[in-house]
Scaffold this active site. Structure first.
Site, PDB file in Angstrom:
ATOM      1  N   GLY A 129       2.750   2.613  10.747  1.00 38.27           N
ATOM      2  CA  GLY A 129       3.748   3.838  10.504  1.00 38.27           C
ATOM      3  C   GLY A 129       4.249   4.220  11.857  1.00 38.27           C
ATOM      4  O   GLY A 129       4.946   5.216  12.078  1.00 38.27           O
ATOM      5  N   HIS A 177      -9.247   1.513   4.791  1.00 37.25           N
ATOM      6  CA  HIS A 177      -8.083   1.592   5.583  1.00 37.25           C
ATOM      7  C   HIS A 177      -8.137   2.627   6.738  1.00 37.25           C
ATOM      8  O   HIS A 177      -9.062   3.454   6.640  1.00 37.25           O
ATOM      9  CB  HIS A 177      -7.048   2.125   4.594  1.00 37.25           C
ATOM     10  N   SER A 227       3.760  -1.883  10.292  1.00 40.47           N
ATOM     11  CA  SER A 227       5.226  -1.979  10.365  1.00 40.47           C
ATOM     12  C   SER A 227       5.672  -3.338  10.241  1.00 40.47           C
ATOM     13  O   SER A 227       6.673  -3.874  10.912  1.00 40.47           O
ATOM     14  CB  SER A 227       5.456  -1.446  11.832  1.00 40.47           C
ATOM     15  N   GLY A 233       3.257  -1.033   4.263  1.00 40.14           N
ATOM     16  CA  GLY A 233       3.254   0.419   3.812  1.00 40.14           C
ATOM     17  C   GLY A 233       4.644   1.074   3.408  1.00 40.14           C
ATOM     18  O   GLY A 233       5.196   0.601   2.508  1.00 40.14           O
ATOM     19  N   GLY A 234       5.138   1.575   4.533  1.00 41.77           N
ATOM     20  CA  GLY A 234       6.715   1.860   4.362  1.00 41.77           C
ATOM     21  C   GLY A 234       7.528   1.075   3.619  1.00 41.77           C
ATOM     22  O   GLY A 234       8.252   1.534   2.748  1.00 41.77           O
ATOM     23  N   ASN A 279       0.679  -1.134   0.010  1.00 46.10           N
ATOM     24  CA  ASN A 279       0.138   0.005   0.052  1.00 46.10           C
ATOM     25  C   ASN A 279       0.986   1.248   0.053  1.00 46.10           C
ATOM     26  O   ASN A 279       1.643   1.651   0.905  1.00 46.10           O
ATOM     27  CB  ASN A 279      -0.753   0.017   1.247  1.00 46.10           C
ATOM     28  N   TRP A 280       0.881   1.696  -1.097  1.00 45.28           N
ATOM     29  CA  TRP A 280       1.938   3.002  -1.250  1.00 45.28           C
ATOM     30  C   TRP A 280       1.356   4.173  -0.613  1.00 45.28           C
ATOM     31  O   TRP A 280       2.110   5.165  -0.488  1.00 45.28           O
ATOM     32  CB  TRP A 280       2.289   3.168  -2.861  1.00 45.28           C
TER      33      TRP A 280
HETATM   34  P1  13P Z   1       3.494   0.718   7.527  1.00 45.11           P
HETATM   35  O1  13P Z   1       3.768  -0.643   7.017  1.00 45.11           O
HETATM   36  O2  13P Z   1       3.904   1.680   7.219  1.00 45.11           O
HETATM   37  O3  13P Z   1       3.227   0.612   9.176  1.00 45.11           O
HETATM   38  O4  13P Z   1       1.677   0.854   7.037  1.00 45.11           O
HETATM   39  C1  13P Z   1       0.858  -0.262   7.178  1.00 45.11           C
HETATM   40  C2  13P Z   1      -0.381   0.264   6.539  1.00 45.11           C
HETATM   41  O5  13P Z   1      -1.131   0.924   6.717  1.00 45.11           O
HETATM   42  C3  13P Z   1      -0.515  -0.758   5.278  1.00 45.11           C
HETATM   43  O6  13P Z   1      -1.773  -0.658   4.765  1.00 45.11           O
END
Ligand code: 13P
Length: 255
Positions: A169, A95, A209, A230-231, A10-11
């Protein structure tokens, strides 16, 4: 029960067209395991470029949201037929960032999900508790409520993503045991909604994370079928390392 691992990126609001193309060219050039499903979810604006690059690649393409109507006076929205036209096969719905910042509710998320499935898209439906809810011992009740709107969805085109908000995050990850406990509960809810056979086929992803260093421990849990990243999905080496972690486990399971 053998569910294929799914690793989805998920960018969020990262990567315009040029950065999307550069990322995908690098990803496509690298050797990729074939025993894991991989999906990337760029911002809307980058979907056409991504769709072209990913044709016949075996990598799935997802959007990050979708409206519940097909067309009309909905300034700023994008519909499921528009996504399907671009060969977008997946969409993230509900989300927590949409829930907390943009007024998404269980009901609106369910409407989006239904419409997307009608158009043939597979929905990655996100849910998860806040830190306050977890500390108050409300996690199971929150998940039960959030999952209650899944009943009239098609389980064959559904992926559930458990994303504890306190882990998104933050660099703070649910422990493998915490993830498994939530996933097992969600699977039991899905069994209630859809019956054992269909529920056993629904993939439940963990998000929050996920990094190369913790992916294997999370994915090893019996009800964790991959991750929504995410990240760590924003650069090819870390995204690929997470895909490889899933691939190793899948290879181990099949040998
Ligand atoms: P992170 O991996 O950056 O914590 O984000 C998770 C997320 O919200 C994926 O949809």
């Amino acid at each position: 029960m053998t569910r294929r691992y799914l690793v989805a990126g998920n960018w969020k609001m990262h990567k315009g067209v040029a950065d999307t193309a550069a990322f995908l060219e690098e990803l496509l050039a690298a050797k990729r395991p074939r025993n894991v499903d991989v999906v990337v979810c760029p911002p809307y604006i980058s979907l056409p470029a991504a769709a072209m690059l990913l044709t016949r690649s075996g990598i799935g393409l997802g959007a990050q949201n979708v409206h519940w109507e097909s067309s009309g006076a909905f300034t700023g929205e994008i519909s499921a037929p528009m996504l399907a036209d671009l060969d977008v096969g997946w969409v993230i719905v509900g989300h927590s960032e949409r829930r907390t910042m943009f007024g998404e509710t269980d009901e609106t998320a369910a409407r989006r999900a239904r419409r997307a499935q009608e158009e043939g898209l597979t929905v990655i439906f996100c849910l998860g508790e806040t830190l306050k809810q977890r500390e108050a011992g409300e996690t199971i009740d929150v998940l039960r409520q959030q999952a209650s709107v899944l009943t009239d969805l098609d389980p064959a085109k559904l992926v559930v993503a458990y994303e504890p908000i306190w882990a998104i995050g933050t660099g703070r990850t649910a422990s493998p045991e915490q993830a498994q406990e939530a996933h097992a509960f969600l699977r039991s809810e899905l069994r209630g909604h859809f019956g054992d056979e269909a529920a056993n086929k629904v993939r439940i992803l963990y998000g929050g994370s996920v990094k190369p260093a913790n992916a294997a421990d999370l994915f090893r849990q019996p009800d964790v079928d991959g991750g929504l990243i995410g990240g760590a999905s924003l650069d090819v080496p870390s995204f690929s390392a997470i895909i490889r972690a899933a691939a190793h486990l899948a290879a181990g399971a099949s040998s």
